[in-house]
Design an enzyme around this catalytic site. Sequence first.
Site, PDB file in Angstrom:
ATOM      1  N   GLY A 117       0.784  -1.224   0.000  1.00  0.00           N
ATOM      2  CA  GLY A 117       0.000   0.000   0.000  1.00  0.00           C
ATOM      3  C   GLY A 117       0.816   1.274   0.000  1.00  0.00           C
ATOM      4  N   CYS A 160     -14.358   3.582 -27.412  1.00  0.00           N
ATOM      5  CA  CYS A 160     -15.733   4.078 -27.510  1.00  0.00           C
ATOM      6  C   CYS A 160     -16.345   4.207 -26.130  1.00  0.00           C
ATOM      7  CB  CYS A 160     -16.567   3.136 -28.364  1.00  0.00           C
ATOM      8  SG  CYS A 160     -15.882   2.970 -29.986  1.00  0.00           S
ATOM      9  N   TYR A 173     -10.590   4.441 -11.016  1.00  0.00           N
ATOM     10  CA  TYR A 173     -10.351   5.063  -9.708  1.00  0.00           C
ATOM     11  C   TYR A 173     -10.276   6.575  -9.779  1.00  0.00           C
ATOM     12  CZ  TYR A 173      -8.271   0.424  -8.664  1.00  0.00           C
ATOM     13  OH  TYR A 173      -8.006  -0.899  -8.497  1.00  0.00           O
TER      14      TYR A 173
END
Length: 498
Positions: free
Chosen positions: A306, A426, A397
């Site tokens: 993390g 698209c 995100y």
Amino acid sequence: MSPAVPVGEAPLGSLVAPEPDERPDLWPSTLRRGADGALVVGGRSLTEVLADAPTPVLVLDEDDLRGRAATWASAMFEEFWPDYGMAGGDAYYAGKAFLTTRVARDVLAEGMGIDTASRVELAVGLRALEQLSRGEATGDVADEQGLDPAHATRLGLHGNGKTEDEIAAALAHRVGHLVLDSADEVDLAASAVRSLRETGEYAPDETGSVMVRLTTGIHAGGHEYIATAHEDQKFGISVASGAALAVCRAVVDAPELALHGLHSHIGSQITDLAGFREAVGVVLRLRHEVAQATGWTCPEIDLGGGYGIAYTGSDPVPPSPQHVARTLADAVRAVCAELGDAVPHVSIEPGRNVVGPTTITLYTVTGLKRVDLGDGARRLYVSVDGGMSDNIRPALYDAAYTALVANRRPAPGTAPVRARVVGKHCESGDVVVRDVDLPADLAVGDVLAVPATGAYGRSMASNYNLFTRPGVAWVSGGEQGWLIRPETLEDILRLEGE
Ligand SMILES: *Cc1c(COP(=O)(O)O)cnc(C)c1O
């Protein structure tokens, strides 16, 4: 008067991507501007890179990757050095960020382990171990320990909903970190060990070494989808509810299993270390409770990954691996002293921080569109030859990136324009860089470099619109090759049925 930016946006000029010498942490360590103004990386000019690897392409600086892996491994090794009253430390590379056999060999050779999240990631890790143990490494191996594929102590497997086969494979190879995610997985692991004993792969009294994934209730990280430790989510076993203690007790009681340790992963893209300090407290307190309840003190804790990185010039420089390791060591020492417990071996699993900054994506500008937004405000839409199929993170995100003109320096005095770099898919959410200031003389055919795309870029790539997924080139010392070749039409058609 130059065109204004839309109301509420950062002032024009404030979103120009930093040059490599201004923000070295944002770019691969060997990347710089050459005398002609084009980027040079791994000792190769942009022209040389693109001659062998046309855009869109990801370019990974292999010296940077090896250097970052070595830095993480040695930071954990040094801060948890047994002579300083600690019990050893390790860093496992979270392979889900980006994994190929060569990447696996590189990080193993520099002293990291590899944490895997699937059957195939595990197989790639094992393949790298086989090659290294047969001496096919591309460099010296820092530490020979754990390179035997039958005793793959430097590999891990985690994930929710693991199948019996996945658990059995991890146990058969004796991975160092098999992280169980539920009470059901405890039963699967025990039954897999019984089978391994029956076939003779395990000695009759050999136990399977497992860890238990905890939900610590600590919420950290930039975004809901990548914040994984609050209670209401799919990963791990709740500490607060008592479920984690019960599962740990079940592991200790199972004659087939040994509780090697406790595992916590609190989220992703975290730059404030307070959450990790808190997690240390929760994990060590549970370890203490397990010891009180069963008499067994887990020898190891794994604090997960993390550790954040910078993606744009607006992001702060992230904490260094040394600073992270020291902060964790201080927290572990303090909590163990308070509880009167022996210090455990401590491991962590950085993914993004190891590989993210090593890689840039190169795109060619294929179209320009100027949009008038009223009140003199303008936005330049820059189409490039890739997009959400090679980097889903902006759409998934809301991730921010930046982009620098890679093939030349802008002419002196060129004004910036507020720009949005968009892909060719698209989907109106197909954005590569939402907001960036690019030189007003940007032209079709220019090449843009987007930094920090090494983690969760190619590993999350798709074939949307039947885009072939881009290749990932490695560069090092003036040489270049493929980590992953660019996908071709034939590759796509090969998988079609009738
Ligand atoms: C995703 C993940 C990691 C790596 O996360 P980064 O943010 O890339 O450091 C480590 N451990 C576990 C269990 C994970 O799920």
